[in-house]
Design a protein around this motif. Sequence first.
Motif, mmCIF file in Angstrom:
data_model
loop_
_atom_site.group_PDB
_atom_site.id
_atom_site.type_symbol
_atom_site.label_atom_id
_atom_site.label_comp_id
_atom_site.label_asym_id
_atom_site.label_seq_id
_atom_site.Cartn_x
_atom_site.Cartn_y
_atom_site.Cartn_z
ATOM 1 N N ASN A 1 0.829 -1.204 0.000
ATOM 2 C CA ASN A 1 0.000 0.000 0.000
ATOM 3 C C ASN A 1 0.866 1.258 0.000
ATOM 4 O O ASN A 1 1.801 1.376 0.801
ATOM 5 C CB ASN A 1 -0.906 0.032 1.231
ATOM 6 N N ASN A 2 0.540 2.201 -0.894
ATOM 7 C CA ASN A 2 1.233 3.502 -0.930
ATOM 8 C C ASN A 2 2.752 3.313 -0.873
ATOM 9 O O ASN A 2 3.447 3.961 -0.086
ATOM 10 C CB ASN A 2 0.787 4.382 0.241
ATOM 11 N N ALA A 3 3.267 2.423 -1.707
ATOM 12 C CA ALA A 3 4.630 1.904 -1.549
ATOM 13 C C ALA A 3 5.702 2.988 -1.458
ATOM 14 O O ALA A 3 6.461 3.046 -0.485
ATOM 15 C CB ALA A 3 4.949 0.944 -2.690
ATOM 16 N N TYR A 4 5.808 3.842 -2.478
ATOM 17 C CA TYR A 4 6.876 4.849 -2.459
ATOM 18 C C TYR A 4 6.720 5.789 -1.268
ATOM 19 O O TYR A 4 7.701 6.179 -0.631
ATOM 20 C CB TYR A 4 6.860 5.673 -3.754
ATOM 21 N N TRP A 5 5.476 6.161 -0.992
ATOM 22 C CA TRP A 5 5.199 7.087 0.115
ATOM 23 C C TRP A 5 5.600 6.454 1.449
ATOM 24 O O TRP A 5 6.220 7.096 2.295
ATOM 25 C CB TRP A 5 3.728 7.449 0.109
ATOM 26 N N ARG A 6 5.241 5.182 1.606
ATOM 27 C CA ARG A 6 5.563 4.467 2.840
ATOM 28 C C ARG A 6 7.067 4.286 3.002
ATOM 29 O O ARG A 6 7.620 4.485 4.087
ATOM 30 C CB ARG A 6 4.866 3.098 2.836
ATOM 31 N N VAL A 7 7.749 3.931 1.911
ATOM 32 C CA VAL A 7 9.203 3.752 1.966
ATOM 33 C C VAL A 7 9.887 5.083 2.289
ATOM 34 O O VAL A 7 10.832 5.128 3.086
ATOM 35 C CB VAL A 7 9.721 3.163 0.639
ATOM 36 N N TYR B 1 3.675 12.448 6.006
ATOM 37 C CA TYR B 1 3.171 11.115 5.657
ATOM 38 C C TYR B 1 1.662 11.035 5.863
ATOM 39 O O TYR B 1 0.925 10.611 4.964
ATOM 40 C CB TYR B 1 3.874 10.054 6.494
ATOM 41 N N HIS B 2 1.200 11.442 7.026
ATOM 42 C CA HIS B 2 -0.233 11.338 7.331
ATOM 43 C C HIS B 2 -1.067 12.312 6.495
ATOM 44 O O HIS B 2 -2.190 11.979 6.097
ATOM 45 C CB HIS B 2 -0.473 11.551 8.815
ATOM 46 N N LYS B 3 -0.526 13.485 6.202
ATOM 47 C CA LYS B 3 -1.234 14.430 5.327
ATOM 48 C C LYS B 3 -1.440 13.811 3.941
ATOM 49 O O LYS B 3 -2.486 13.987 3.315
ATOM 50 C CB LYS B 3 -0.442 15.737 5.207
ATOM 51 N N GLY B 4 -0.416 13.088 3.479
ATOM 52 C CA GLY B 4 -0.468 12.513 2.146
ATOM 53 C C GLY B 4 -1.459 11.375 1.993
ATOM 54 O O GLY B 4 -1.883 11.074 0.880
ATOM 55 N N ILE B 5 -1.803 10.731 3.099
ATOM 56 C CA ILE B 5 -2.746 9.607 3.003
ATOM 57 C C ILE B 5 -4.117 9.950 3.592
ATOM 58 O O ILE B 5 -4.951 9.067 3.779
ATOM 59 C CB ILE B 5 -2.178 8.327 3.672
ATOM 60 N N GLU B 6 -4.346 11.237 3.863
ATOM 61 C CA GLU B 6 -5.683 11.647 4.312
ATOM 62 C C GLU B 6 -6.734 11.291 3.263
ATOM 63 O O GLU B 6 -7.843 10.897 3.571
ATOM 64 C CB GLU B 6 -5.711 13.163 4.570
ATOM 65 N N ASP B 7 -6.346 11.477 1.993
ATOM 66 C CA ASP B 7 -7.210 11.097 0.873
ATOM 67 C C ASP B 7 -6.395 10.110 0.034
ATOM 68 O O ASP B 7 -5.675 10.495 -0.885
ATOM 69 C CB ASP B 7 -7.588 12.330 0.051
ATOM 70 N N LYS B 8 -6.492 8.828 0.366
ATOM 71 C CA LYS B 8 -5.599 7.832 -0.237
ATOM 72 C C LYS B 8 -5.721 7.767 -1.746
ATOM 73 O O LYS B 8 -4.724 7.716 -2.466
ATOM 74 C CB LYS B 8 -5.857 6.448 0.382
#
Length: 236
Positions: A98-104, A116-123
């Motif tokens: 999930n959200n691979a590049y973002w998570r890495v 990180y959390h701002k970026g996945i507010e709207d996945k």
Amino acid sequence: MISHNLDLKIENYKKLKRDFKIRKSHNYIEFVFPSGKKVFQNKSTKFAKGLFLFRMVKKDVLNYIDANEEVEPYDKLPVNYHNKDYDFAKDIIGIDINNAYWRVAFLKGYISEKTYHKGIEDKKGFKAIRLSALSSLGRERTYEVFVKGIFSHDEVHPEDKKLKNIYDDIRFSTFGVMLECSELLGNDFHSWKTDCINFYDTETNRKKVIDFFESYNLEWKIEERVKKMKGAKRIE
């Protein structure tokens, strides 16, 4: 600053014979005033709502570089890879990170927890923005320079190697996880495509892959659409 009609501003500056610079892509316009101040427009409403992520990512990455030595990217690996000896009589299933590049990027400390959390507010809505915010790091940029309202020349801002190394490391580290997982699966490995690994569908193999991803604190989902792939063509 975000604008909603930069085309009108550009035409006005041409008529007024003002100096300015612009950079354009399909949906995106960047307008640079003589003072250096920048205004942005994206014709995609969803994309425009997430433009703040570009600023947050770059700030985080610059802070990381200031606090650490220059990053040496992970060994270069292909984005897609397949096992040419795979037995296509076996059912195949895929598991995505999930959200691979973002998570890495987060796990390696390149972006902050807040970013990180701002970026996945709207996945789903921010997916393209997350990828663009990372992939644009260090990229060469070309601006059209207007002098007294008339196009003068192109101004090339060269690639920033330190920033680009961060993005390359995120990508190749992701592929490195795929490589390690493929070695764990052995002959039951079918292919990887960016952040999805496809393999012979057994409960044992599912557990292997899930346990492996979770050992790296990576989140995952099963891609049911590839569950039945008998006779599938190889991925080139």
